[in-house]
Each structure stands twice: as C-alpha cells, then as structure tokens.
Scaffold this motif. Structure first.
Motif, PDB file in Angstrom:
ATOM      1  N   LYS A  21      50.827  38.377  41.150  1.00  0.00           N
ATOM      2  CA  LYS A  21      51.549  38.037  42.440  1.00  0.00           C
ATOM      3  C   LYS A  21      50.081  37.459  43.174  1.00  0.00           C
ATOM      4  O   LYS A  21      50.481  36.540  44.105  1.00  0.00           O
ATOM      5  N   LYS A  22      48.972  37.402  43.186  1.00  0.00           N
ATOM      6  CA  LYS A  22      48.298  36.954  44.206  1.00  0.00           C
ATOM      7  C   LYS A  22      46.697  37.301  43.096  1.00  0.00           C
ATOM      8  O   LYS A  22      45.837  37.614  43.483  1.00  0.00           O
ATOM      9  N   PRO A  23      46.541  35.920  42.923  1.00  0.00           N
ATOM     10  CA  PRO A  23      45.181  35.247  41.659  1.00  0.00           C
ATOM     11  C   PRO A  23      44.510  34.724  42.400  1.00  0.00           C
ATOM     12  O   PRO A  23      44.391  34.265  43.609  1.00  0.00           O
ATOM     13  N   SER A  24      43.188  36.028  41.790  1.00  0.00           N
ATOM     14  CA  SER A  24      42.130  35.532  42.885  1.00  0.00           C
ATOM     15  C   SER A  24      40.912  34.396  42.124  1.00  0.00           C
ATOM     16  O   SER A  24      40.985  34.990  41.110  1.00  0.00           O
ATOM     17  N   THR A  25      40.114  34.581  42.576  1.00  0.00           N
ATOM     18  CA  THR A  25      39.090  33.502  41.726  1.00  0.00           C
ATOM     19  C   THR A  25      37.429  33.918  41.945  1.00  0.00           C
ATOM     20  O   THR A  25      36.558  34.271  41.308  1.00  0.00           O
ATOM     21  N   SER A  26      37.790  35.644  42.358  1.00  0.00           N
ATOM     22  CA  SER A  26      36.828  36.309  42.390  1.00  0.00           C
ATOM     23  C   SER A  26      37.243  37.792  42.846  1.00  0.00           C
ATOM     24  O   SER A  26      37.307  38.862  43.576  1.00  0.00           O
ATOM     25  N   ASP A  27      38.152  37.839  41.939  1.00  0.00           N
ATOM     26  CA  ASP A  27      39.096  39.857  41.350  1.00  0.00           C
ATOM     27  C   ASP A  27      38.215  40.690  40.280  1.00  0.00           C
ATOM     28  O   ASP A  27      38.197  40.761  39.530  1.00  0.00           O
ATOM     29  N   THR A  28      37.104  41.618  41.386  1.00  0.00           N
ATOM     30  CA  THR A  28      36.417  42.579  40.294  1.00  0.00           C
ATOM     31  C   THR A  28      37.566  43.533  40.064  1.00  0.00           C
ATOM     32  O   THR A  28      37.123  44.377  39.166  1.00  0.00           O
ATOM     33  N   ALA A  29      38.410  44.099  40.713  1.00  0.00           N
ATOM     34  CA  ALA A  29      39.434  44.745  40.528  1.00  0.00           C
ATOM     35  C   ALA A  29      40.127  44.980  39.537  1.00  0.00           C
ATOM     36  O   ALA A  29      40.344  45.284  38.053  1.00  0.00           O
ATOM     37  N   SER A  30      40.822  43.106  38.977  1.00  0.00           N
ATOM     38  CA  SER A  30      41.212  42.778  37.382  1.00  0.00           C
ATOM     39  C   SER A  30      39.857  43.054  36.710  1.00  0.00           C
ATOM     40  O   SER A  30      40.169  43.346  35.399  1.00  0.00           O
ATOM     41  N   GLN A  31      39.035  42.601  36.334  1.00  0.00           N
ATOM     42  CA  GLN A  31      37.824  43.077  36.039  1.00  0.00           C
ATOM     43  C   GLN A  31      37.456  44.648  35.201  1.00  0.00           C
ATOM     44  O   GLN A  31      37.284  44.461  34.257  1.00  0.00           O
ATOM     45  N   LYS A  32      37.196  45.238  35.944  1.00  0.00           N
ATOM     46  CA  LYS A  32      37.139  46.181  35.415  1.00  0.00           C
ATOM     47  C   LYS A  32      38.886  46.865  34.721  1.00  0.00           C
ATOM     48  O   LYS A  32      38.641  47.866  34.064  1.00  0.00           O
ATOM     49  N   LEU A  33      39.821  46.313  35.371  1.00  0.00           N
ATOM     50  CA  LEU A  33      40.924  46.625  34.564  1.00  0.00           C
ATOM     51  C   LEU A  33      40.833  46.213  33.070  1.00  0.00           C
ATOM     52  O   LEU A  33      41.676  46.654  32.230  1.00  0.00           O
ATOM     53  N   TYR A  34      40.619  45.153  33.424  1.00  0.00           N
ATOM     54  CA  TYR A  34      40.314  44.530  31.650  1.00  0.00           C
ATOM     55  C   TYR A  34      39.544  45.309  30.707  1.00  0.00           C
ATOM     56  O   TYR A  34      39.865  45.573  29.819  1.00  0.00           O
ATOM     57  N   ASP A  85      49.443  46.618  33.055  1.00  0.00           N
ATOM     58  CA  ASP A  85      50.258  46.804  34.024  1.00  0.00           C
ATOM     59  C   ASP A  85      49.355  46.312  36.177  1.00  0.00           C
ATOM     60  O   ASP A  85      51.014  45.584  36.654  1.00  0.00           O
ATOM     61  N   ASN A  86      49.040  46.991  35.683  1.00  0.00           N
ATOM     62  CA  ASN A  86      48.099  46.979  37.748  1.00  0.00           C
ATOM     63  C   ASN A  86      47.675  45.367  37.152  1.00  0.00           C
ATOM     64  O   ASN A  86      47.270  45.525  38.621  1.00  0.00           O
ATOM     65  N   MET A  87      47.702  45.525  35.884  1.00  0.00           N
ATOM     66  CA  MET A  87      46.287  43.817  36.310  1.00  0.00           C
ATOM     67  C   MET A  87      46.637  42.993  36.491  1.00  0.00           C
ATOM     68  O   MET A  87      47.197  41.860  37.179  1.00  0.00           O
ATOM     69  N   GLU A  88      48.421  43.071  35.472  1.00  0.00           N
ATOM     70  CA  GLU A  88      49.195  41.941  35.755  1.00  0.00           C
ATOM     71  C   GLU A  88      50.186  41.579  37.377  1.00  0.00           C
ATOM     72  O   GLU A  88      50.609  40.719  37.619  1.00  0.00           O
ATOM     73  N   LYS A  89      50.115  42.456  38.162  1.00  0.00           N
ATOM     74  CA  LYS A  89      50.541  42.348  39.283  1.00  0.00           C
ATOM     75  C   LYS A  89      49.769  41.476  40.129  1.00  0.00           C
ATOM     76  O   LYS A  89      50.442  41.134  41.109  1.00  0.00           O
ATOM     77  N   ARG A  90      47.982  42.082  40.027  1.00  0.00           N
ATOM     78  CA  ARG A  90      46.912  40.986  40.544  1.00  0.00           C
ATOM     79  C   ARG A  90      47.063  39.532  40.148  1.00  0.00           C
ATOM     80  O   ARG A  90      47.110  38.850  40.929  1.00  0.00           O
ATOM     81  N   VAL A  91      47.491  39.550  39.297  1.00  0.00           N
ATOM     82  CA  VAL A  91      46.985  38.257  38.465  1.00  0.00           C
ATOM     83  C   VAL A  91      48.784  37.442  38.949  1.00  0.00           C
ATOM     84  O   VAL A  91      48.313  36.191  39.094  1.00  0.00           O
TER      85      VAL A  91
END
Length: 226
Positions: A174-187, A166-172
């Motif tokens: 709302k504000k998708p990025s081409t260098s999202d290290t936080a989403s990498q860690k969540l995945y 859910d935390n990853m979904e919010k980032r992806v």
C-alpha cells in the motif's frame, strides 16, 4: 507367551480388552497391550507415516524456493527500502508463475472453438504460494488423523509467520517507503519464526546456506534435501 495381533480394529475377534499405549511415536509402530498378554500392532500406522514423504515431494521445492526469495529481500530490508524490486516482486500477485500453461489438445487435435489449445498459466505472488505450501507441508506432520490442523506445532508456527508477514505485506504493497523501520522489525520477527517452522518440518535453518540457490517447485522432484 505373548500373542501378536496385526489388526487392532475393534471388530477383530481377537481384539484385546483394556488396551494401553506402549509407544506413540509417529515414526514407529504403534503398539498396544492388554492384561491377557496380547500384543496388538495398530494397522493404521503406515497411512500416518506415508503422509510425510509424500508432502515433502509435493511441497519441499515450493517452500525452499519461497525461503530463497524471502532471504533475497534481506539486503533491501537492511536498508529499509521497501520500494526495491526484489521486495515488491515477492508480494506481486502477477509476478510468479505458479502453474505453467499446458496444451489442451486431444491426440494432437484442437477441440476448442477458438482454435487454440494453449492453456492459461496461473500466476500469484511468491508470498501467497509460500503460505499455501507451508500450511500444507505443516499439516502433514501429524501424529494422528483426528488432530485438528490448528493444534499442530508446524501449522501454529506457519500461521504465526503468516500473521507477521501479512502486516508487512500491507505496508509494502500500500505505502512502500525507502525508510520503513517498522517493516524491518516485522521481517526480523518473521525470520525467527521461519527458522522455528523449518526445524519442525525437517528443513535446514535460514543461515545454513541451503537457500542460496533456486529450487525446482514441480511436484515430485525429490523428498530429500539436495
């Protein structure tokens, strides 16, 4: 000599006093015994066991297809690119057909005022369907019917996975990025939890190769791992 009673209901006239558990495995008969040398077999065990294969037929396809699509995001996640179409599609609530449209005529005759009998399909994201199917499958893996779902290890693992995703979904979304290290860690965190869940519901781990193919998500396809 031991007397065998097939029904442990208290209203049974032969219901023994001072019962104690001899076995409590959900995959075996539930046995009880008393000081009067009476062996009692719990009659509800069949209902408990039957929920698992039924749930497998209903949800195995949906869960495995969700895992398949979850793993497809891997290459994009490694790059940190959350704008990748594969990642966006996984969370897109209009992308996946959950329930196909069905004709609603009666004996070939359309009874609707608008003269069309074609039903509407139901769409949602693969992730939302993953949450629903994982929860329902996990809820079937229980020892007794009185235990609350939140106390089941399968449901606990599923909810832990949902919390991270859910935390990853919010980032992806709302504000998708081409260098999202936080989403990498969540995945990566979610991937570890997912393996724990899959083991609990008797499915292969994510690195087994089982999820390299697409799966039939229709109910009743099979309860076996193909």
């Amino acid at each position: 000599m031991v007397q065998l009673i097939a029904n442990c209901h208290p209203e049974n006239p032969f219901y023994p006093a001072n019962l104690r558990w001899l076995s409590s495995s959900p995959y075996h008969l539930f046995f009880f015994a008393s000081s009067q040398n009476v062996l009692c077999v719990q009659y509800k065990w069949r209902k408990l066991i039957s929920t698992i294969p039924i749930a497998k037929r209903r949800y195995y396809g949906r869960v495995q297809e969700a895992v398949h699509e979850f793993l497809l995001m891997g290459p994009a996640i490694v790059k940190g690119d959350m704008t990748d179409p594969v990642v966006q599609d996984f969370f897109d609530v209009s992308k996946t057909v959950i329930v196909e449209a069905k004709r609603q005529d009666v004996n070939g005759q359309c009874t609707k005022k608008d003269a069309t009998c074609k039903g509407k399909e139901i769409r949602d994201s693969r992730y939302n369907d993953m949450k629903a199917s994982m929860y329902l499958l996990g809820n079937a893996f229980r020892i007794n019917q009185t235990k609350a779902p939140d106390n089941l290890p399968t449901v606990q693992a599923a909810k832990k996975f949902f919390k991270v995703m859910d935390n990853m979904e919010k980032r992806v979304v709302k504000k998708p990025s081409t260098s999202d290290t936080a989403s990498q860690k969540l995945y990566l965190e979610a991937l570890d939890i997912l393996d724990t869940y899959l083991d609990l519901v008797e499915l292969p781990p994510t690195d087994s190769g089982n999820y390299d193919k697409e799966f039939d998500t229709k109910v009743g396809a099979t309860a076996r791992i193909m």
